[in-house]
Design a protein around this motif. Sequence first.
Motif, PDB file in Angstrom:
ATOM      1  N   HIS A   7      47.055  50.430-114.608  1.00  0.00           N
ATOM      2  CA  HIS A   7      47.790  49.178-114.766  1.00  0.00           C
ATOM      3  C   HIS A   7      48.080  48.566-113.398  1.00  0.00           C
ATOM      4  O   HIS A   7      48.489  49.253-112.473  1.00  0.00           O
ATOM      5  CB  HIS A   7      49.080  49.457-115.506  1.00  0.00           C
ATOM      6  N   SER A   8      47.850  47.271-113.294  1.00  0.00           N
ATOM      7  CA  SER A   8      48.037  46.617-112.004  1.00  0.00           C
ATOM      8  C   SER A   8      49.190  45.629-112.096  1.00  0.00           C
ATOM      9  O   SER A   8      49.350  44.930-113.094  1.00  0.00           O
ATOM     10  CB  SER A   8      46.744  45.894-111.624  1.00  0.00           C
ATOM     11  N   HIS A  24      40.911  47.398-108.032  1.00  0.00           N
ATOM     12  CA  HIS A  24      41.706  48.166-108.979  1.00  0.00           C
ATOM     13  C   HIS A  24      41.383  49.643-108.871  1.00  0.00           C
ATOM     14  O   HIS A  24      40.358  50.027-108.334  1.00  0.00           O
ATOM     15  CB  HIS A  24      41.425  47.695-110.402  1.00  0.00           C
ATOM     16  N   ARG A  32      38.182  53.665-106.794  1.00  0.00           N
ATOM     17  CA  ARG A  32      38.517  52.266-106.530  1.00  0.00           C
ATOM     18  C   ARG A  32      37.341  51.376-106.915  1.00  0.00           C
ATOM     19  O   ARG A  32      36.205  51.654-106.529  1.00  0.00           O
ATOM     20  CB  ARG A  32      38.843  52.088-105.036  1.00  0.00           C
ATOM     21  N   TYR A  49      39.746  41.826-114.755  1.00  0.00           N
ATOM     22  CA  TYR A  49      40.807  42.777-115.062  1.00  0.00           C
ATOM     23  C   TYR A  49      41.435  42.509-116.428  1.00  0.00           C
ATOM     24  O   TYR A  49      41.657  43.427-117.218  1.00  0.00           O
ATOM     25  CB  TYR A  49      41.884  42.724-113.977  1.00  0.00           C
ATOM     26  N   LYS A  69      41.431  45.574-119.047  1.00  0.00           N
ATOM     27  CA  LYS A  69      42.596  46.442-118.823  1.00  0.00           C
ATOM     28  C   LYS A  69      42.893  47.364-119.991  1.00  0.00           C
ATOM     29  O   LYS A  69      43.438  48.434-119.801  1.00  0.00           O
ATOM     30  CB  LYS A  69      43.821  45.617-118.453  1.00  0.00           C
ATOM     31  N   LYS A 102      53.468  53.572-111.616  1.00  0.00           N
ATOM     32  CA  LYS A 102      52.924  52.254-111.280  1.00  0.00           C
ATOM     33  C   LYS A 102      52.005  52.409-110.074  1.00  0.00           C
ATOM     34  O   LYS A 102      52.324  53.145-109.141  1.00  0.00           O
ATOM     35  CB  LYS A 102      54.084  51.307-110.908  1.00  0.00           C
ATOM     36  N   VAL A 144      49.445  48.880-104.900  1.00  0.00           N
ATOM     37  CA  VAL A 144      48.264  48.074-104.567  1.00  0.00           C
ATOM     38  C   VAL A 144      48.472  47.384-103.237  1.00  0.00           C
ATOM     39  O   VAL A 144      49.557  46.927-102.949  1.00  0.00           O
ATOM     40  CB  VAL A 144      47.971  47.027-105.658  1.00  0.00           C
TER      41      VAL A 144
END
Lengths: 956, 249
Positions: free
Chosen positions: A345-346, A354, A367, A373, A377, A953, A956
């Motif tokens: 999850h971004s 991502h 990566r 996305y 997702k 989480k 990023v």
Amino acid sequence: MVMKVTSKTFIRKTKRGNILKIVREHYLRDDIGCGSLACKKCKRNGEKPLEKNPSVDNDGVPDKHYLLLDTNVVLHQIDALEDDTLKNVIILQTVLEEVKHLSHSVYKRLMDLIGNHSRCYYVFVNVYHKDTYVERVRGESPNDYNDRMIRVSALWYNKHFDGKIKVLLISSDEASKAKAINEGIPTMSLEQYVKGLNNVTLTDKLSNRNSVVEEISKEPIFPPHLTPAQIHMGIKSGKLLQGTFFASNDNFLEGNVFVEGQEKNILLQGREHLNRAINGDIVAVQMLPESEWSAPTNLVIADYDDLELENNLNNTVQPKDKHPTGRVVGIIRKKWRQYCGIIQHSVVENATRHLFVPAEKKIPKIRIETRQYDKLKDQRLIIAIDTWPRTSRYPLGHFVRSLGKIGEREAENEVILLEHDVPHSKFSDQVLACLPKETWTVTDSDFFGREDFRDLDICSVDPPGCTDIDDALHCMALKNGNFQVGVHIADVTHFIKPGTPIDLEASQRATTVYLTGRRIDMVPGLLSSNLCSLRGGEERLAFSCVWEMTPNAEIVNSSFTKSVIKSKAAMTYEQAQLIIDDQNQNTAIAIGLRQLNKFAKILKKRRLDAGALVLASPEIRFLMDSETRDPLDVEVKQLKETNSMVEEFMLLANIEVAKKIYSDFPEFAVLRRHPKPPPSNFESLIKAAAHLGVELNVDTSKDLANSLDKAVKLDNPFFNTMLRILATRCMLQAVYFASGTKTYDEFMHYGLAAPIYTHFTSPIRRYADVLVHRLLAVSIAAENTTPELLDKRKIDAICQNLNVRTRMSSYAERASVALNTHIFFRGKIRDEEGYILYVKKNALQILIPKYGLEGTLFLSPRKGQLQMVTFTYNEEEQTQRCGQVVFRTFDPVTVQLSLDSSNVQHERIVLKLVKPEIPNFSIPSSIASTTTVQQTQKNPKPCDSSSEPLCKKPKV
Amino acid sequence: MDLLSRQGLRTDGRRSDELRRISCKMGVFNQPDGSAYLEQGNTKVLAAVYGPHEIRVNRSKAPNDCAVINCQYSMATFSRSERKRRPRDNKSAELTVHLKQAMTTAIKTDLYPKSQIDIFVEVLQSDGGNYSVCVNAATLALIDAGIAMEEFVISCTSSLANGEVPLVDISHLEETLGGPSITVAILPISGKIAMLETSQRMHINHVEPVLTEAMRGCRYIYDTLNKTIKKHYEEIGGALNWGTEEYNI
């Protein structure tokens, strides 16, 4: 015709170290065509896959064009090449050979592409063409030579088409690109070309290899790898060791290297020592000095976020039991493949970079770059790794394709099939063309060379819902007081002739795979569930074993023959059992079944007396909702007398056939052996049993069978079954082999205590049986031999494939059961009886027989949680103690089961202790409770026994 | 390694039904009664024939009504990439017997009673199909010696690629990597088989296609050699003004 002849000369070193000069002729031809439909010049232009008017919807290239690929493009961008948009491609023989030499898997995929006519790939044999062959210049490296040949061919092509159609050289190597442009060849990189196509999916599929450049400025995280030459020297001198790397299941910063010939694995710890090795890679390892040796931590670390834990790890006191420890200095062979998983999850919107989380825990996160996305997702994806630079924490990869939405049955099944490498694509047209017509029936000509058994009272007994019936039985009293017993097996080889596409496909698939709610057939459905299936009341072709048996089940006379049968009834185990038990029924079938049952009991007793093992593994069945296909309930598979009846006769047939084919074909009979497990496999079991005062003797299978029979505890009725389950896990895998590759002593089937064994009775779902059928048919002179059947090496190669596929399919079947167990537990909480399988340092391994499920009950607290009680672990006695309560292996417990869905990737069944009660640890029985899984998560209990941290989480 | 690529080309660029380049020369030496030099690809062979002459050895055992054929097969020590220790070993003794069998079939021995014909073949360079090339070279040398024959004896070796496609006139690489091979020597006009040998056990299904291909190869070699021989005698005859008016006078 042949034009010129030159010679190729090269130097080769023999095994003995002699240097040889090898001279070979090399003929240059003028009859190799360019492969284009637009060409009128080439005289003998056989195949012409390249289109006359290739489409021109590329912004960067306004003219009609074909693509000519450089080797590095094929090697690195095979995923993009597999996309349907790239068409009209020329592959040079030089490139094909280089690819074959460098990567077998890419070569196979490339060959598939070439074979696909819709893709318009043409192989130009440049090395034998009179105008494109060039001789290697003195001092030129093989690489430069290949590059030059590619450029010469590109130039020839452009001249050949005279500018009407351009031939675009696609290369990713800057130096060779510059050289090509210099020579006037239109050249670009695949990235540039794809950019002109404006295709997002295709862009995502491009390999990430080149994006490394921008990160070069960053500080390297990993030490560099040695060069292949250095590694070679190191291994030769003994300074380095070569072995296979196995990542740890729960600690991503730990792994083992298995070095052949060494007793102990080499332990690797920490990021720098693992040095970018990925599970399965063959690596070069340098041993650390003994003072730095350490022991495996029993910690669970899944990501860098858990690094605090790692720090604690370093502070721990020097462990007593030290393992040889080393570090990776180079990777000899990468075993990278495509991985299933999901995007993490971004939080950043519109980000293109991502992290991908593979389904297999042993693989690090990857990566990737994508602009899709939002679309991807919540999908299950397939990702390939491109490279792992020194500056990057994670390997870099690219998107290959999407399997479907997370949680959807189809997508999840697809994941299982792909992860276990089960071939499951639809049967190709070529395969289907081998099938007979749907209206096929037995005709008069089929009776030639076959016995007519249509009047016999033959019936089949199978599990309910079975559509691929491959065996049927009959039994009939003879006038001399003996009985005629027949085992009739579907005659699959009548439809599957050797060497046909359907035969090759079946030998590739090796076995039918049964997932819950889905069956992946080895042969197309028309055969498996219709024409070969021995259905009741229909005439079918069969391969029959007919024995004359005395009332004591001694075989007087045995014969094998091809036949035509008409099964009187296709029954389930339960129906057959009812008929046997119902004394009022006196039909020929009922009498036959009763006699067969009697024989089966005698045969079984005889087998057990010889030392055959009765082992147990918890097998369950899901009752499925017919519409949603969700599991409604679980039941443990019930075994009836009739199950054992059918089994005994199948074993008998298999053994008899094995003897027959081995006596006729001592070199290439396909047999199945089950090696005796080494005593070390039993050590832990013997120890566990000894704590409970039970002595196990494992010298021979007979001793083991006897001691298992004696091991009964009145206070724990499940104890014996538990022992058998654990004993099953000590066994080795049974394997197929060609008889000429082993000595007779090694043929032994340990579990069945049979000196020789094979598989004959399920040709619809196992390919080994098909081979055995063919051998037996030759041996009774019903059919002629084929060259393949008599080639020991080929038979052995097929057996190897069968073994791998069979093993993978059983893993896939287990994974499918696990998946359905999870679906079943969605939103449910159940209290169930369980038994302790193993006692571990910080947990109990518990088996819940009702679901055939094994779970971990953690006894020590998770990170960030407080726990009021502590357990004392006694390593000697294998117990965990807390106050008055002591946990031993095999003890019964009651646990609460629920599903932890917080991590979408790894849904897990969570166990919590209910009984015996331990204040502040166990939880009250939840029979009346209505709490849902989600709620329990919001208010975590003092001890949450998850084996993984919650999903964090991403940074990023 | 594939002996036949998907494009249908062999490792040296030939198709499955193509033979290697053939070149030959007759009468290369003056001292023997007949001699020939033959190249099939990289396999190069010299053959020399002495006779018919009086029987020199075992005169008592010799038959009265026909000629004795004496053969010798040998390989030069420099004929392979690794130097051979001895030019003749057990293998060449076996091939000598086979050579004798093939040549005896064609030579009209009953025309030469109480005499002996010696055939010597020497492999100068070996690259597969040695025996076949030797038979062909011996035929040329016999013709050069002017010995009466029923017809040519021509031999060819063929094998199987990928277990299904027959390969004609195999090279050394194809001999070592491929499966079983068939060597056949035939009398090409009548189609009689003078000698047939397989290198190892071969499945019955494969025998016919491979044998057919080998015999087709023989016929092709026959045509090529026949043309060369005619050309050779035209040249020799040309020197003596054969066929010209001057000669007739």
